[in-house]
Scaffold this active site. Sequence first.
Site, short mmCIF file in Angstrom:
data_model
loop_
_atom_site.label_atom_id
_atom_site.label_comp_id
_atom_site.label_asym_id
_atom_site.label_seq_id
_atom_site.Cartn_x
_atom_site.Cartn_y
_atom_site.Cartn_z
N GLY A 138 54.56 24.42 26.72
CA GLY A 138 54.68 24.92 25.36
C GLY A 138 55.75 24.15 24.63
N CYS A 194 55.81 22.47 33.08
CA CYS A 194 56.66 22.03 31.97
C CYS A 194 57.51 23.18 31.41
CB CYS A 194 55.81 21.35 30.91
SG CYS A 194 56.79 20.39 29.76
N TYR A 195 57.19 23.68 30.21
CA TYR A 195 57.95 24.82 29.69
C TYR A 195 57.91 25.98 30.69
CZ TYR A 195 59.39 28.78 26.83
OH TYR A 195 60.04 29.89 26.36
N HIS A 207 52.55 17.23 33.81
CA HIS A 207 51.30 17.94 33.52
C HIS A 207 50.19 17.54 34.50
CE1 HIS A 207 52.46 19.94 29.78
NE2 HIS A 207 53.26 18.92 29.62
N GLU A 232 47.38 18.82 34.77
CA GLU A 232 46.05 19.11 34.23
C GLU A 232 45.45 17.97 33.42
OE1 GLU A 232 48.92 20.29 33.29
OE2 GLU A 232 49.02 20.86 31.18
N ASP A 270 23.70 26.39 22.46
CA ASP A 270 24.27 27.71 22.73
C ASP A 270 23.23 28.83 22.57
OD1 ASP A 270 26.50 26.16 22.92
OD2 ASP A 270 27.41 26.83 21.04
N LYS A 282 32.15 24.75 26.51
CA LYS A 282 30.92 24.06 26.10
C LYS A 282 30.25 23.32 27.27
CE LYS A 282 28.23 22.72 22.69
NZ LYS A 282 27.75 23.57 21.60
#
Length: 518
Positions: A60, A87-88, A175, A177, A233, A374
Amino acid sequence: MRPQHMPQDRILILDFGSQYTQLIARRIRESHVYCEIHPFNMDLLKILEFDPKGIIFSGGPASVYAQDAPKVSPEIYQIGIPILGICYGLQLMCFQLGGEVEPADEREYGHAVISLKDSDELFHGMESPDIKVWMSHGDRVKRLPPGFKIIAYSDNSPVAAVVDPQKRFYGVQFHPEVAHTPQGRTIIENFLFRICRCNPTWTMQSFIDETIKSIREEVGNNHVICALSGGVDSSVVAVLLHKAIGNQLHCVFVNNGLLRLGEAESVRRLFETYFDIPLIYVDASKEFLTRLRGVTDPEKKRKIIGNLFVEIFEGEAKRLPQVTYLAQGTLYPDVIESVSFKGPSATIKTHHNVGGLPERMNLRLIEPLRELFKDEVRLLGRELGLPERIIMRHPFPGPGLAIRIIGEVTEDRLRIVREADTIVLEEMEASGWYDKVWQAFAVLLPIKSVGVMGDERTYEQVIALRIVESVDAMTADWARIPYELLSKMANRIINEVRGVNRVVYDISSKPPSTIEWE
Ligand code: XMP
């Protein structure tokens, strides 16, 4: 709160506003573990009810010392389940557990190499003791809380990763991710499988089975109405519901006259012939065009189209007195109650959906995709047997070609943009570029320019080509497609589309431009 139809192990992600929070969720689900994102201040009781096998604190932008810094309730550290702070998240955990955090001399942003110290479960299977990571932080941990030790460091970040082995609390300054941390997937999987002991049971087939079961339970003998657009969708929603409740589902497809060439026919063929799902087909193209006559303001166009759609849909629904549910293809990014920066485009335009209808008509909502991203919807579509051309279809706005005609929508201007659009798509597909870009389309501009054809001077319309790359439509950049391809499209459009003598290529990025021109 606890998703009733998800008996699997799950991970809770608490969001502190990182631009990467959704990526964390994506990574976890790709590893076949179910997870949800919630705001950092999620109620403790709700956390317990959700019953996660582990918690991840996202990164963040804040500093733990800022007055309004987002913090978790300290009881979270007493629950007794593993936590990974990113991180944060690392800084917050260290700060709240009695460590010290300080501003770094220099903001560290970009590629970095960290060295592993001791062997730890989190770094199990790393290819070497030095690993490439992605850093993005201002503050750093100066003193560890009691019980913690350092398991990775770098010159710039002496505390690059920490653990409290007793409590199974982990923190990483980098990070894992993002793709720039090449072994990030392994690190996250180590947390999921070695530390939290999750089972990788989240698969599309399990999702289909559980969702069908829960739709049947919820709907009972009632009937459901669903608006089909032909996009991925709503098509997935319809096929899934049809599997669950068969002829208690009523699909309505409104032809608003603003569709692409052959689109209405291909949607009808797909549902009626291929899937054997009956469609209530309403051809309202004349009505839409009549109402749009003389209108040039983009927001007015959107309102007229949206309102008329709702009117028509409502009329159809009223003819089916037993209907009590409305099915919608809402996706997870729309429901995440995230503190992340969302970008202005989410609210800048009136988007076209059946907004307001459920309350007005007293319909209850069914949103079977509200937990999916998605690309998970695409996987689901494949699993349900939808054809690849629907699954990989570029997004197409609800108001259709009307927002790709700048100025008044008339039959002739629709013809021009539709023919140009067909050529763009044909050439994108033939060259193999279609699947490489987010969207590719033609826009008809409201100006004429001079040209020469044969010996004749012409004074005709301009088509702009818009071809963009994007991950989520929040930001986008113009696609660097080959000149030859651009040239072929331009030549074909000018030669084949009557009334066009000039084609230009849009090289604006979003922001500050948008993808559609309107
Ligand atoms: P903009 O033009 O805001 O578009 O950069 C972002 C993405 O949203 C699509 N779009 C729409 N999709 N209904 C939709 O379902 C709409 O009214 C609508 N307007 C824009 C656009 O094509 C792009 O992918």
